[in-house]
Write a protein that holds these residues in place. Structure first.
Motif, PDB file in Angstrom:
ATOM      1  N   LYS A  12      10.848 -52.770  15.702  1.00  0.00           N
ATOM      2  CA  LYS A  12       9.436 -53.432  15.737  1.00  0.00           C
ATOM      3  C   LYS A  12       8.964 -52.948  17.240  1.00  0.00           C
ATOM      4  CE  LYS A  12       9.048 -57.105  12.584  1.00  0.00           C
ATOM      5  NZ  LYS A  12       7.877 -56.483  11.994  1.00  0.00           N
ATOM      6  N   GLN A  13       9.981 -52.995  18.115  1.00  0.00           N
ATOM      7  CA  GLN A  13       9.400 -52.703  19.711  1.00  0.00           C
ATOM      8  C   GLN A  13       9.267 -51.115  19.822  1.00  0.00           C
ATOM      9  OE1 GLN A  13      11.792 -54.838  22.756  1.00  0.00           O
ATOM     10  NE2 GLN A  13      12.815 -55.808  21.172  1.00  0.00           N
ATOM     11  N   LEU A  14      10.162 -50.309  18.978  1.00  0.00           N
ATOM     12  CA  LEU A  14       9.642 -48.703  19.005  1.00  0.00           C
ATOM     13  C   LEU A  14       8.530 -48.513  18.595  1.00  0.00           C
ATOM     14  CD1 LEU A  14      10.670 -45.916  19.601  1.00  0.00           C
ATOM     15  CD2 LEU A  14      12.134 -46.157  17.221  1.00  0.00           C
ATOM     16  N   LYS A  15       7.954 -49.158  17.511  1.00  0.00           N
ATOM     17  CA  LYS A  15       6.736 -48.974  17.003  1.00  0.00           C
ATOM     18  C   LYS A  15       5.566 -49.322  17.818  1.00  0.00           C
ATOM     19  CE  LYS A  15       3.896 -50.229  13.063  1.00  0.00           C
ATOM     20  NZ  LYS A  15       3.452 -51.039  11.830  1.00  0.00           N
ATOM     21  N   ASP A  16       5.787 -50.278  18.604  1.00  0.00           N
ATOM     22  CA  ASP A  16       4.719 -50.830  19.748  1.00  0.00           C
ATOM     23  C   ASP A  16       4.787 -49.636  20.762  1.00  0.00           C
ATOM     24  OD1 ASP A  16       4.367 -53.083  18.431  1.00  0.00           O
ATOM     25  OD2 ASP A  16       5.392 -54.394  19.503  1.00  0.00           O
ATOM     26  N   ALA A  17       5.785 -49.271  21.065  1.00  0.00           N
ATOM     27  CA  ALA A  17       5.948 -48.137  22.065  1.00  0.00           C
ATOM     28  C   ALA A  17       5.108 -47.013  21.949  1.00  0.00           C
ATOM     29  CB  ALA A  17       7.388 -47.957  22.654  1.00  0.00           C
ATOM     30  N   VAL A  18       5.451 -46.543  20.446  1.00  0.00           N
ATOM     31  CA  VAL A  18       4.812 -45.211  20.146  1.00  0.00           C
ATOM     32  C   VAL A  18       3.500 -45.448  20.184  1.00  0.00           C
ATOM     33  CG1 VAL A  18       4.814 -43.736  18.051  1.00  0.00           C
ATOM     34  CG2 VAL A  18       7.165 -44.475  18.795  1.00  0.00           C
ATOM     35  N   ALA A  42       1.594 -47.259  21.703  1.00  0.00           N
ATOM     36  CA  ALA A  42       1.014 -47.271  23.080  1.00  0.00           C
ATOM     37  C   ALA A  42       1.317 -46.027  23.777  1.00  0.00           C
ATOM     38  CB  ALA A  42       1.794 -48.270  24.003  1.00  0.00           C
ATOM     39  N   GLU A  43       1.903 -45.021  23.100  1.00  0.00           N
ATOM     40  CA  GLU A  43       2.233 -43.567  23.613  1.00  0.00           C
ATOM     41  C   GLU A  43       3.087 -43.797  24.965  1.00  0.00           C
ATOM     42  OE1 GLU A  43      -1.319 -41.262  23.628  1.00  0.00           O
ATOM     43  OE2 GLU A  43      -1.622 -41.476  21.449  1.00  0.00           O
ATOM     44  N   SER A  44       4.015 -44.601  25.163  1.00  0.00           N
ATOM     45  CA  SER A  44       4.719 -44.773  26.084  1.00  0.00           C
ATOM     46  C   SER A  44       6.107 -44.259  25.868  1.00  0.00           C
ATOM     47  CB  SER A  44       5.067 -46.371  26.599  1.00  0.00           C
ATOM     48  OG  SER A  44       5.926 -46.421  27.465  1.00  0.00           O
ATOM     49  N   GLN A  45       6.282 -43.094  26.431  1.00  0.00           N
ATOM     50  CA  GLN A  45       7.453 -42.215  26.152  1.00  0.00           C
ATOM     51  C   GLN A  45       8.856 -43.051  26.827  1.00  0.00           C
ATOM     52  OE1 GLN A  45       7.856 -38.226  27.796  1.00  0.00           O
ATOM     53  NE2 GLN A  45       9.128 -37.573  26.146  1.00  0.00           N
ATOM     54  N   GLY A  46       8.470 -43.170  27.985  1.00  0.00           N
ATOM     55  CA  GLY A  46       9.971 -43.953  28.675  1.00  0.00           C
ATOM     56  C   GLY A  46      10.467 -45.164  27.704  1.00  0.00           C
ATOM     57  N   SER A  47       9.362 -46.131  27.429  1.00  0.00           N
ATOM     58  CA  SER A  47       9.825 -47.246  26.657  1.00  0.00           C
ATOM     59  C   SER A  47      10.162 -46.838  25.121  1.00  0.00           C
ATOM     60  CB  SER A  47       8.409 -48.196  26.434  1.00  0.00           C
ATOM     61  OG  SER A  47       8.682 -49.346  25.465  1.00  0.00           O
ATOM     62  N   ALA A  48       9.776 -45.984  24.562  1.00  0.00           N
ATOM     63  CA  ALA A  48      10.277 -45.515  23.201  1.00  0.00           C
ATOM     64  C   ALA A  48      11.330 -44.895  23.356  1.00  0.00           C
ATOM     65  CB  ALA A  48       9.164 -44.311  22.712  1.00  0.00           C
ATOM     66  N   GLU A  49      11.687 -44.100  24.229  1.00  0.00           N
ATOM     67  CA  GLU A  49      13.204 -43.755  24.447  1.00  0.00           C
ATOM     68  C   GLU A  49      14.073 -44.586  24.589  1.00  0.00           C
ATOM     69  OE1 GLU A  49      12.670 -40.574  27.293  1.00  0.00           O
ATOM     70  OE2 GLU A  49      12.201 -39.201  25.928  1.00  0.00           O
ATOM     71  N   GLU A  50      13.719 -45.940  25.405  1.00  0.00           N
ATOM     72  CA  GLU A  50      14.463 -46.748  25.682  1.00  0.00           C
ATOM     73  C   GLU A  50      14.968 -47.605  24.199  1.00  0.00           C
ATOM     74  OE1 GLU A  50      14.460 -50.845  28.159  1.00  0.00           O
ATOM     75  OE2 GLU A  50      12.933 -49.684  28.632  1.00  0.00           O
ATOM     76  N   GLN A  51      13.888 -47.555  23.585  1.00  0.00           N
ATOM     77  CA  GLN A  51      14.222 -48.404  22.097  1.00  0.00           C
ATOM     78  C   GLN A  51      14.946 -47.389  21.308  1.00  0.00           C
ATOM     79  OE1 GLN A  51      13.535 -51.545  21.869  1.00  0.00           O
ATOM     80  NE2 GLN A  51      12.658 -51.448  23.918  1.00  0.00           N
ATOM     81  N   VAL A  52      15.066 -46.288  21.321  1.00  0.00           N
ATOM     82  CA  VAL A  52      15.819 -45.455  20.543  1.00  0.00           C
ATOM     83  C   VAL A  52      17.322 -45.547  20.966  1.00  0.00           C
ATOM     84  CG1 VAL A  52      16.441 -43.024  20.068  1.00  0.00           C
ATOM     85  CG2 VAL A  52      13.948 -43.585  19.956  1.00  0.00           C
ATOM     86  N   THR A  53      17.353 -45.527  22.461  1.00  0.00           N
ATOM     87  CA  THR A  53      18.577 -45.739  22.776  1.00  0.00           C
ATOM     88  C   THR A  53      19.373 -47.015  22.608  1.00  0.00           C
ATOM     89  OG1 THR A  53      18.396 -44.398  24.719  1.00  0.00           O
ATOM     90  CG2 THR A  53      20.241 -45.951  25.300  1.00  0.00           C
ATOM     91  N   SER A  54      18.412 -48.084  22.405  1.00  0.00           N
ATOM     92  CA  SER A  54      19.115 -49.334  21.997  1.00  0.00           C
ATOM     93  C   SER A  54      19.505 -49.335  20.557  1.00  0.00           C
ATOM     94  CB  SER A  54      17.826 -50.520  22.313  1.00  0.00           C
ATOM     95  OG  SER A  54      17.894 -50.705  23.713  1.00  0.00           O
ATOM     96  N   LEU A  55      18.638 -48.529  19.791  1.00  0.00           N
ATOM     97  CA  LEU A  55      19.098 -48.362  18.403  1.00  0.00           C
ATOM     98  C   LEU A  55      20.269 -47.528  18.163  1.00  0.00           C
ATOM     99  CD1 LEU A  55      15.312 -47.816  16.683  1.00  0.00           C
ATOM    100  CD2 LEU A  55      16.999 -49.659  16.144  1.00  0.00           C
ATOM    101  N   ASN A  56      20.359 -46.867  19.161  1.00  0.00           N
ATOM    102  CA  ASN A  56      21.796 -46.073  19.085  1.00  0.00           C
ATOM    103  C   ASN A  56      22.895 -46.906  19.065  1.00  0.00           C
ATOM    104  OD1 ASN A  56      20.655 -43.454  18.803  1.00  0.00           O
ATOM    105  ND2 ASN A  56      20.607 -43.419  20.867  1.00  0.00           N
ATOM    106  N   THR A  57      22.681 -47.894  19.710  1.00  0.00           N
ATOM    107  CA  THR A  57      23.966 -48.848  19.855  1.00  0.00           C
ATOM    108  C   THR A  57      23.979 -50.112  18.694  1.00  0.00           C
ATOM    109  OG1 THR A  57      23.557 -48.934  22.387  1.00  0.00           O
ATOM    110  CG2 THR A  57      24.748 -50.949  21.802  1.00  0.00           C
ATOM    111  N   SER A  58      22.900 -50.482  18.433  1.00  0.00           N
ATOM    112  CA  SER A  58      22.973 -51.476  17.439  1.00  0.00           C
ATOM    113  C   SER A  58      23.140 -50.917  15.906  1.00  0.00           C
ATOM    114  CB  SER A  58      21.693 -52.321  17.239  1.00  0.00           C
ATOM    115  OG  SER A  58      20.444 -51.480  16.944  1.00  0.00           O
TER     116      SER A  58
END
Length: 247
Positions: A212-218, A220-236
């Protein structure tokens, strides 16, 4: 005489009924046609035996998803040495996987896709490499569907969806990324119930939040936030994969 005619009529009726029933296909399954109105029919693999359908998926299928992550990272960063190294491991793991799963639906398509992946990585073609990797893993997901007790097919489908979002985020192609993150959300919502077991509820809940947070970041066109959420998804998602691996 009248009794004889009645008996004869009944025999003829019975024979006619038997012929009709046989003609309707009740005598056995219909033969697969050699040709259809527009060409050859689909090559349908027979369903595996009932007991085989409920055997756990080989751990190698989960390993392929893990290795695909390393290949994609190299592709997405255009680090072709890393991509080639991951590809070598992916090819080796796939050969072992084929020996373990046999001639299941998806194997032939996966062979074709990994051949194209090799070519695109050797040619350093970033978009073709990403697409061929996802085609290969999509076929591996199809193989995983044979194992009804394992969520490996769903995990791979979610992994493909995450890679798609990450690829277009890195390219700052926000219209494509928005489309792909919607696809990720849909894929995750369908897959989530197959993964919800007591021992892994934490990572599943966390993954749901990050999607959900990745969707919000995308959006909002926030590359830094989107990449952070992808990294978190890598973990979970990695934790979910390791929990089910070999189960």
């Amino acid at each position: 005489m009248r009794h004889f005619k009645t008996l004869a009529a009944r025999v003829v009726s019975a024979l006619l009924l038997g012929a009709v029933l046989a003609g309707c296909g009740l005598a056995g399954p219909a033969k697969k046609p050699d040709i259809g109105p527009a060409g050859k029919p689909e090559d349908v693999k027979p369903n595996p035996p009932v007991m085989e359908r409920f055997v756990s998926a080989p751990a190698l299928l989960y390993d392929l998803e893990a290795i695909a992550g390393t290949v994609f990272e190299g592709i997405n960063k255009e680090n072709w040495q890393e991509a080639e190294s991951g590809l070598y491991n992916l090819q080796a793991a796939w050969q072992q996987t084929k020996a373990a799963v046999g001639d299941k639906k998806g194997v032939k398509d996966a062979d074709e896709a990994i051949g194209k992946l090799v070519t695109s990585i050797m040619d350093k073609k970033i978009t073709a490499s990403y697409e061929n990797l996802n085609k290969f893993m999509g076929s591996v997901s199809e193989v995983g569907k044979s194992y009804k007790l394992s969520p490996v097919a769903d995990l791979i489908a979610v992994g493909n969806a995450v890679r798609s979002v990450s690829f277009y985020v890195a390219d700052k192609n926000w219209s494509k990324a928005a489309s792909k993150v919607k696809g990720l959300e849909d894929t995750w919502n369908k897959a989530k119930p197959t993964m919800e077991k007591l021992g892994v509820l934490g990572p599943v809940t966390i993954t749901h939040s990050h999607v959900k947070q990745l969707k919000d970041a995308v959006n909002a066109e926030s590359q830094g936030s989107a990449e952070e959420q992808v990294t978190s998804l890598n973990t979970s998602l990695g934790k979910i994969r390791e929990y089910y691996r070999g189960k």
